[in-house]
Design an enzyme around this catalytic site. Structure first.
Site, PDB file in Angstrom:
ATOM      1  N   LYS A 115      37.168 -28.494  33.909  1.00 30.07           N
ATOM      2  CA  LYS A 115      36.408 -27.919  32.792  1.00 30.07           C
ATOM      3  C   LYS A 115      37.143 -26.734  32.178  1.00 30.07           C
ATOM      4  O   LYS A 115      37.024 -26.479  30.978  1.00 30.07           O
ATOM      5  CB  LYS A 115      35.003 -27.503  33.244  1.00 30.07           C
ATOM      6  CG  LYS A 115      34.097 -28.697  33.474  1.00 30.07           C
ATOM      7  CD  LYS A 115      32.650 -28.282  33.620  1.00 30.07           C
ATOM      8  CE  LYS A 115      31.768 -29.508  33.853  1.00 30.07           C
ATOM      9  NZ  LYS A 115      30.381 -29.138  34.194  1.00 30.07           N
ATOM     10  N   LYS A 197      34.376 -45.203  35.721  1.00 26.55           N
ATOM     11  CA  LYS A 197      32.923 -45.219  35.809  1.00 26.55           C
ATOM     12  C   LYS A 197      32.290 -45.092  34.414  1.00 26.55           C
ATOM     13  O   LYS A 197      32.814 -44.376  33.571  1.00 26.55           O
ATOM     14  CB  LYS A 197      32.489 -44.023  36.673  1.00 26.55           C
ATOM     15  CG  LYS A 197      31.311 -44.305  37.579  1.00 26.55           C
ATOM     16  CD  LYS A 197      31.101 -43.149  38.538  1.00 26.55           C
ATOM     17  CE  LYS A 197      29.798 -42.442  38.220  1.00 26.55           C
ATOM     18  NZ  LYS A 197      29.469 -41.377  39.170  1.00 26.55           N
ATOM     19  N   LYS A 200      28.099 -40.760  30.628  1.00 32.01           N
ATOM     20  CA  LYS A 200      27.357 -40.373  29.430  1.00 32.01           C
ATOM     21  C   LYS A 200      28.195 -39.504  28.509  1.00 32.01           C
ATOM     22  O   LYS A 200      27.846 -39.288  27.367  1.00 32.01           O
ATOM     23  CB  LYS A 200      26.019 -39.723  29.790  1.00 32.01           C
ATOM     24  CG  LYS A 200      26.095 -38.529  30.697  1.00 32.01           C
ATOM     25  CD  LYS A 200      24.690 -38.032  31.050  1.00 32.01           C
ATOM     26  CE  LYS A 200      24.760 -37.018  32.164  1.00 32.01           C
ATOM     27  NZ  LYS A 200      23.695 -36.055  32.203  1.00 32.01           N
TER      28      LYS A 200
END
Ligand code: TRP
Length: 334
Positions: A115, A197, A200
């Site tokens: 991040k 995977k 979202k």
């Protein structure tokens, strides 16, 4: 343990919209746990502000997520579905735990490193101590088990380390949580890159089925799903696209791999993809209808928000007071 019952905690961020992966891999299976565990499902809005959010959008998404938990089948009277920001004990315990967490430990967190690269203009202290807030979430409820995806395993490990460290100084204050190993949900992969995977936060919206996608959209996305070219519906590691579709179809219909291979033995991918799309659309339809209905019922949802915040607050405060006493904060005068 809470009141003699094992407890379970999980949290989700309201950033992005939930996908088929979140449903088949997690939510769908949580519905069955409510009798065995005292369950807490938290909308972790305090974690969300570690990266910049549009305030109105965050508020809207948080409510939608909470509503979706219920629409997906979680009984809101039995499961405590609530907003993290409504229970101030999260922040208070996080502060205490910050003082029992080493920078060396936080420096090793791979999600922080990722991040920090992604949000290089805003590497704030909250982003850094994100895992400590997560530890507070879990430890406040004396959680025995925590269902988490592989990306959160490291955060659960540090939670255990912090709990053990605190306990070794002050005695048994916190339950040391285990990852939840029960019936595992399906691991749903991206429709465009089946080695990855389904997520979202994927920028390619064709890669994910969102729980609110309409039937046409769902079918279209499955038709476009990336597969190999041999046109044979067969489960194999070197056919990741088809393997993923078989897994999805199996999770939705309850059929096993052999049954599915047989059912589509004389079909090409086109027919199979259509069948998968239709089964998923059919499964999501009642959830979407319930979501629409619940979204209109402001009083009902408000009631859930209020009652569950009170319930969460009750248990969380109990643990917080214990920790505060142990570290030497003066007793409250009542
Ligand atoms: N960090 C988790 C995620 O992004 C969300 C989360 C916050 C969580 N607190 C938690 C998950 C406690 C499990 C338990 O997915």
């Amino acid at each position: 343990m809470l009141d003699g019952k094992k407890s379970l905690f999980s949290g989700m961020q309201a950033t992005g919209t939930l996908t088929l992966g979140n449903y088949l891999g997690a939510l769908k299976n949580w519905v069955e746990l409510e009798d065995e565990y005292e369950c807490f499902y938290c909308v972790v809005d305090m974690h969300s502000i570690t990266v910049r959010q549009d305030p109105a959008e965050l508020r809207k998404r948080a409510r939608a997520l909470l509503t979706l938990y219920i629409a997906a089948g979680l009984n809101a009277e039995k499961n405590c579905i609530y907003y993290q920001s409504h229970v101030s004990a999260h922040a208070e315990l996080a502060w205490i735990l910050n003082c029992f967490t080493y920078m060396g430990e936080l420096n090793r967190m791979t999600q922080f490193k990722d991040k920090a690269v992604k949000h290089a203009d805003n590497i704030n202290a909250g982003l850094y101590s994100y895992p400590v807030l997560m530890a507070a979430d879990i430890l406040l409820f004396q959680s025995d088990v925590v269902p988490v995806g592989s990306d959160q395993k490291q955060h659960l490990e540090i939670t255990r380390d912090i709990a053990e460290r605190f306990n070794s100084v002050y005695g048994d204050v916190f339950t040391v949580p285990e990852p939840y190993i029960g019936k595992q949900g399906a691991r749903v992969m991206s429709l465009q890159e089946p080695d990855k995977k389904m997520s979202k936060s994927d920028e390619n919206t064709n890669a994910s089925i969102y729980l609110m996608d309409d039937p046409d959209m769902i079918i279209r996305k499955f038709k476009r799903a990336v597969t190999d070219s041999d046109n044979e519906v067969r489960y194999s590691e070197d056919k990741p696209g088809i393997k993923n579709l078989i897994d999805i179809y199996g999770a939705v219909t309850g059929k096993n791999t052999a049954e599915i291979e047989k059912e589509f033995a004389s079909c090409g991918y086109g027919d199979f993809k259509l069948a998968v799309g239709e089964s998923v659309a059919g499964m999501l339809k009642p959830i979407q209808a319930r979501f629409a209905e619940l979204s209109k019922d402001k009083d009902y949802i408000d009631g859930i928000i209020k009652t569950n915040a009170e319930k969460a607050n009750y248990y969380a405060t109990k643990t917080l007071r214990k920790a505060q006493k142990k570290v030497g904060f003066p007793e409250r005068i009542r």
